[in-house]
Design an enzyme around this catalytic site. Structure first.
Site: not given
Ligand SMILES: O=C(O)C1=C[C@@H](OP(=O)(O)O)[C@@H](O)[C@H](O)C1
Ligand SMILES: C=C(OP(=O)(O)O)C(=O)O
Length: 426
Positions: A23, A49, A197, A385-386, A93, A169-170, A411, A95, A313, A341
């Site tokens: 992150s 990632d 989150s 991965h998790r 993938n 999702s945050s 990932k 995010g 996570d 995922e």
């Molecule tokens: O902002 C981030 O770095 C993340 C936010 C979370 O997602 P959500 O906000 O979709 O729950 C988490 O699951 C993801 O692995 C990383």
């Molecule tokens: C949800 C996850 O990844 P993403 O950053 O792709 O949302 C994760 O790493 O568990």
């Protein structure tokens, strides 16, 4: 398909150093790229990632130099002047690459096509696109409404008042916040629905502050960011260890006989997933807390009933710890496991049942009752991965287990199984 057989482990002990946080790594790379000035990023994560973010930045003309093991990056900031890429940006993938880039590029002159893996096309992005559209952005869906891939005609945006749905999702709010300083006017954001989150928003605000931008956060209900601002390079920045990756070693020490020193996260961590360590204390783990490390050992483990919305996570790791705790474990308020995922609620329920657990899969919760004996089985990992990493706990608990497609840990943690092996006694 590749398979990895993990033999029963009698003890884990020793010391591990966590790779950098996913992150933090992707947020820092993007803001360093947008900044004025050069940023040296230390302890960068080297994983899929992050490679997708690095590849996209390079395609848009940002120069990033990596050291030999790819953990130090020197990023030449482009002062907001990203170039139009010649080809589509492939973001896998990830995010943390896809969502922030969507918002930032919508406010950057040029045309951008954002594509990803098949699963990315099933992960919703409509809440972010709706909010950006209200602000005047031109973002088109190339296949299905509300889902990637996207075509963005970037242009100057003036900010203003906007609502964003935070219930899935945050990362959508994170994306909007990171783009807001690029708008020509101030942005006032109101959250619709319950924001999930939340600790990830603290990570975003913290990283933006390190790059000289203030976000006014009124109780996670409204946010304000001033417009027409340039990110300022902090020159040198350190990525702390990944707190979600720490969860596997915290769990391993709690389940097995030995003591593990986990370097890279501790009392001072800025990541919400450090909260998993507090949950594991409730479960019965013994944890000594230092500023930047944890020392964890076994205790009597008992099932807990927790709201895991803040730690989605790391909470997956609790689902496999549950196999070795006394009594049932309930993990609640995790609907968005279904849009990550894979559908993680369905997948975890299926795989936990294969090892013998009794599982109730709810719309937004999972309840696990540990089995009296653990079945020998192979674990499907759904390109997640998790799932691969948390089912390694079956071996840590003293039972052989086969992990299908173990390479999916790339990932966020390509070396996971090697690191686990380095602290293992069979
Ligand atoms: O902002 C981030 O770095 C993340 C936010 C979370 O997602 P959500 O906000 O979709 O729950 C988490 O699951 C993801 O692995 C990383
Ligand atoms: C949800 C996850 O990844 P993403 O950053 O792709 O949302 C994760 O790493 O568990």
């Amino acid at each position: 398909m590749e398979q990895l057989t993990l033999k029963a482990i009698s003890k884990v002990s020793g010391s591990v150093t966590l790779p950098g946080s996913k992150s933090l790594s992707n947020r820092i790379l993007l803001l360093a790229a947008l900044s004025k000035g050069t940023t040296e990023v230390h302890n960068l994560l080297d994983s899929d990632d992050i490679r997708y973010m690095l590849g996209a930045l390079e395609q848009m003309g940002v120069t990033v130099t990596l050291n030999a093991d790819k953990t130090v990056a020197t990023v030449e900031g482009c002062a907001g002047q990203l170039k139009t890429p010649k080809e589509a940006l492939f973001l896998g993938n990830a995010g943390t690459a896809y969502r922030p880039l969507t918002a930032v590029l919508a406010a950057t002159a040029g045309q951008f096509e954002l594509v990803g893996e098949p699963r990315m096309e099933e992960r919703p992005i409509g809440h972010l696109v709706d909010a950006m559209a209200k602000l005047g952005a031109d973002i088109r869906y190339l296949k299905n409404a509300d889902y990637p891939p996207l075509l963005i005609e970037g242009k100057s945006l003036s900010g203003g008042q906007v609502e964003i749905d935070g219930s899935i999702s945050s990362q959508f709010l994170t994306a909007l916040l990171m783009a807001a300083p690029l708008f020509t006017g101030d942005t006032h954001i109101r959250i619709k629905g319950d924001l999930v989150s939340k600790p990830y928003i603290d990570i975003t605000i913290g990283v933006m502050a390190q790059f000289g931008i203030e976000v006014v956060n009124d109780n996670y209900q409204t946010f304000m960011v001033k417009g027409q601002q340039m990110y300022q390079s902090p020159s040198r920045i350190m990525v702390e260890g990944d707190a979600s990756s720490a969860s596997y070693f915290i769990a391993a020490a709690a389940i097995s006989g030995g003591e593990i020193e986990i370097n890279g996260v501790g009392k001072k961590s800025v990541q919400g997933d450090i909260g998993f360590a507090n949950v594991m204390e409730q479960v019965g783990a013994k944890i000594d807390w230092y500023d930047e490390k944890l020392v964890v050992s076994k205790g009597e483990l008992k099932g807990v009933d927790i709201d895991a919305n803040a730690i989605p996570d790391a909470a997956m790791t609790l689902a496999t710890v549950a196999l070795f705790a006394k009594g049932p474990t309930a993990i609640r308020n995790i609907y968005n496991w279904r849009v990550k995922e894979t559908d993680r609620l369905a997948a975890m329920a299926t795989e936990l049942r294969k090892v013998g657990a009794e599982v109730i899969e709810g719309h937004d919760f999972i309840e696990i009752t540990p089995p009296s004996t653990i079945n020998l089985t192979d674990i499907d990992t759904y390109n997640d991965h998790r799932i691969a990493m948390c089912f390694a706990m079956v071996a840590v608990g003293g039972h052989e287990v086969i992990i299908n497609d173990p390479g999916c840990t790339a990932k966020t943690f390509p070396t996971f199984f090697n690191v686990l092996e380095s602290i293992t006694t069979h």
